[in-house]
Design an enzyme around this catalytic site. Structure first.
Site, PDB file in Angstrom:
ATOM      1  N   PRO A 225      18.272   5.391  -1.813  1.00 48.25           N
ATOM      2  CA  PRO A 225      17.742   4.387  -2.739  1.00 48.25           C
ATOM      3  C   PRO A 225      18.138   2.977  -2.314  1.00 48.25           C
ATOM      4  CG  PRO A 225      19.699   5.421  -3.660  1.00 48.25           C
ATOM      5  CD  PRO A 225      19.410   6.147  -2.365  1.00 48.25           C
ATOM      6  N   GLY A 226      17.203   2.072  -2.411  1.00 48.51           N
ATOM      7  CA  GLY A 226      17.490   0.667  -2.161  1.00 48.51           C
ATOM      8  C   GLY A 226      17.268  -0.079  -3.466  1.00 48.51           C
ATOM      9  N   ARG A 227      15.991  -0.241  -3.799  1.00 51.20           N
ATOM     10  CA  ARG A 227      15.602  -1.014  -4.980  1.00 51.20           C
ATOM     11  C   ARG A 227      16.288  -0.516  -6.257  1.00 51.20           C
ATOM     12  NH1 ARG A 227      10.609  -3.577  -5.003  1.00 51.20           N
ATOM     13  NH2 ARG A 227       9.926  -2.117  -3.395  1.00 51.20           N
TER      14      ARG A 227
ATOM     15  N   ARG B  29       8.891 -12.192  -2.568  1.00 47.30           N
ATOM     16  CA  ARG B  29       8.119 -11.058  -3.119  1.00 47.30           C
ATOM     17  C   ARG B  29       6.831 -11.476  -3.845  1.00 47.30           C
ATOM     18  NH1 ARG B  29       9.416  -7.597  -6.240  1.00 47.30           N
ATOM     19  NH2 ARG B  29       8.624  -5.863  -5.036  1.00 47.30           N
TER      20      ARG B  29
ATOM     21  N   CYS C 131       5.410 -26.182   0.951  1.00 48.43           N
ATOM     22  CA  CYS C 131       4.044 -26.631   1.221  1.00 48.43           C
ATOM     23  C   CYS C 131       3.089 -25.484   1.490  1.00 48.43           C
ATOM     24  CB  CYS C 131       4.066 -27.549   2.439  1.00 48.43           C
ATOM     25  SG  CYS C 131       4.316 -29.222   1.935  1.00 48.43           S
TER      26      CYS C 131
HETATM   27  N1  LLP Z   1      14.596   4.549   3.370  1.00 50.20           N
HETATM   28  C1  LLP Z   1      13.755   4.000   4.263  1.00 50.20           C
HETATM   29  C2  LLP Z   1      13.588   4.643   5.564  1.00 50.20           C
HETATM   30  C3  LLP Z   1      13.053   2.832   3.949  1.00 50.20           C
HETATM   31  O1  LLP Z   1      12.210   2.300   4.834  1.00 50.20           O
HETATM   32  C4  LLP Z   1      13.248   2.219   2.688  1.00 50.20           C
HETATM   33  C5  LLP Z   1      12.524   0.987   2.317  1.00 50.20           C
HETATM   34  C6  LLP Z   1      14.160   2.815   1.794  1.00 50.20           C
HETATM   35  C7  LLP Z   1      14.806   3.975   2.167  1.00 50.20           C
HETATM   36  C8  LLP Z   1      14.460   2.233   0.438  1.00 50.20           C
HETATM   37  O2  LLP Z   1      13.346   2.218  -0.397  1.00 50.20           O
HETATM   38  P1  LLP Z   1      13.503   1.737  -1.920  1.00 50.20           P
HETATM   39  O3  LLP Z   1      14.412   2.735  -2.633  1.00 50.20           O
HETATM   40  O4  LLP Z   1      14.094   0.401  -1.907  1.00 50.20           O
HETATM   41  O5  LLP Z   1      12.122   1.747  -2.438  1.00 50.20           O
HETATM   42  N2  LLP Z   1      10.316  -5.471   0.753  1.00 50.20           N
HETATM   43  C9  LLP Z   1       9.600  -4.572  -0.116  1.00 50.20           C
HETATM   44  C10 LLP Z   1      10.140  -3.153  -0.058  1.00 50.20           C
HETATM   45  C11 LLP Z   1      10.154  -2.571   1.351  1.00 50.20           C
HETATM   46  C12 LLP Z   1      10.753  -1.191   1.420  1.00 50.20           C
HETATM   47  C13 LLP Z   1      10.929  -0.766   2.822  1.00 50.20           C
HETATM   48  N3  LLP Z   1      11.586   0.478   3.015  1.00 50.20           N
HETATM   49  C14 LLP Z   1       9.619  -5.137  -1.540  1.00 50.20           C
HETATM   50  O6  LLP Z   1      10.196  -6.196  -1.752  1.00 50.20           O
HETATM   51  O7  LLP Z   1       9.016  -4.561  -2.443  1.00 50.20           O
END
Ligand code: LLP
Length: 413
Positions: free
Chosen positions: A274-276, A312, A342
């Site tokens: 998890p990231g987000r 974003r 700009c």
């Molecule tokens: N694992 C891999 C291999 C990934 O490429 C990603 C995110 C994650 C885990 C984590 O995903 P999450 O749990 O955060 O959904 N910049 C974009 C989001 C790009 C996500 C890229 N990969 C935004 O601001 O919405």
């Protein structure tokens, strides 16, 4: 953890007005207790089951944030040599670092191997060849999973779907068996499991269910052919509530769906990235209104953060809630919240209902900005990177200094 104390908006026990005065604006602010809560949700959901939660540090790679997450016992999902460096520096155990990415260079692979990371999530046959070759050169064996593109449809922004045929990610599911049989013949490769990350900001639990079934069928086929896959890595992707109307699946429901696809007595181990959902709702961007302006029949509030600080909205047309940090009871009017850059695409919120009384010098808080906010920021328009502050109960700590003009020239000759 946002709440009002009388008229003042606070994160944990700290007034946002005080943060603005002490550190200036614009400034990213994080709540430590929210980060702990988010990680604990994953940890508790995995109770009694073998599982590793690897924070996708591309979502937020500030050293102090990473250190806080490493201390909780998390692993890390990285996507570059730089992220490996940051995670090791923050105290993540190398044996908990997993490395995905379509473009790993020789230097990055060697760096990862020399630092004994847990495993590579391999995205092509060519990458496997290179990892094998470099492992041989330095006399180690590389643990790998294949990142499989399982080709399922998702309801999210096109730019963050990673599991569609025709995207650059992973190995197509129809080539999965071929890939594993190919890897089996490599002397310096140890096959550990399977990886699949389908996309990001996913709110429909059925997409994950579908993914789990597809992964299960690939695992069954590969294992029938004599290759055991011990680790099932489901990637990340769980969405968060950017808008009040959005419904977000609970972490425990998601994890139990994903675990249910497999017979848990079969000694499988699960990885989540998890990231987000680990950091988005723990972070905020505090901005000051520089000007109020009426033009073309529209009301604009021009604030001191732009698309270089939070890209974003410009990049994905993403929605972030925007609220004044003082209770204001005047009528609300349609307002464009824009930055100083700009470009017409430099906006933070369009058509937002904001109290009419908000004026020059007032502060606004942009919510749910902890993920892919600071980590995607740039110095575009030669705007120095902004400060970051971590709040823990009633204590605020500067975790990134505001850069100055001289930093803009760093490394330029
Ligand atoms: N694992 C891999 C291999 C990934 O490429 C990603 C995110 C994650 C885990 C984590 O995903 P999450 O749990 O955060 O959904 N910049 C974009 C989001 C790009 C996500 C890229 N990969 C935004 O601001 O919405």
């Amino acid at each position: 953890m946002l709440s009002f104390n009388n008229e003042d908006l606070c994160i944990e026990n700290v007034r946002l007005f005080d943060i603005a005065v002490k550190y200036g604006t614009s400034v990213y602010i994080y709540s430590k207790s929210q980060i702990i809560k988010n990680f604990t949700n994953y940890k508790n959901a995995l109770k009694n089951k073998e599982g590793l939660v690897c924070f996708a540090c591309k979502a937020n790679s500030n050293a102090s944030i990473l250190r806080s997450i490493a201390k909780l016992g998390a692993g890390a999902d990285v996507t570059s040599g730089g992220e490996i460096y940051r995670c090791l520096h923050a105290g993540f155990e190398p044996s908990k670092i997993v490395y995905a990415g379509v473009g790993k260079t020789s230097e990055e692979i060697e760096y990862a191997l020399k630092n004994n990371i847990f495993m590579f999530n391999v995205e092509s046959f060519e990458e496997l060849d290179l990892i094998d070759k470099i492992s041989e050169k330095i006399g180690v064996k590389a643990k790998i999973s294949f990142r499989i593109n399982i080709c399922i449809d998702l309801e999210t922004h096109d730019y963050i779907i990673t599991s569609k045929k025709g995207t650059k990610f992973g190995i197509l599911y129809e080539d999965a068996l071929k890939a594993y049989l190919y890897a089996k013949k490599k002397k310096n490769i140890v096959i550990a499991g399977i990886h699949s990350h389908i996309g990001s900001q996913i709110l429909n639990i059925n997409s994950f269910k579908l993914a789990a079934q597809k992964i299960k069928s690939i695992v069954t086929e590969v294992e029938k052919n004599g290759v055991e896959l011990q680790y099932i890595n489901y990637g990340g992707g769980l969405g968060v509530k950017y808008e009040k109307s959005q419904k977000v699946p609970a972490v425990k429901d998601l994890i139990s769906e994903l675990l249910a696809a497999f017979d848990l007595n079969k000694n499988k181990k699960f990885i989540f990235e998890p990231g987000r959902s680990m950091i988005a709702n723990a972070g905020y961007l505090l901005v000051k209104v520089i000007y109020k302006k009426i033009s073309g029949g529209k009301k604009f509030l021009i604030v001191d953060a732009g698309m270089n600080d939070l890209v974003r909205p410009a990049l994905y047309n993403a929605y972030h809630d925007i609220i004044p940090i003082k209770k204001i009871n005047t009528k609300k009017v349609k307002t464009e919240i824009v930055g100083p850059i700009c470009e017409t695409g430099d906006f933070i919120g369009k058509d937002r209902m904001i109290p009419d009384a908000v004026d020059q010098g007032d502060y606004l808080l942009i919510t749910c900005a902890g993920a892919y906010g600071a980590s995607m920021s740039s110095q575009y328009n030669s705007r120095p990177l902004i400060a970051e502050v971590l709040i823990d109960m009633d204590k605020d700590t500067l975790i990134r200094k505001r850069a100055g003009y001289s930093d803009l020239l760093l490394n330029e000759l």
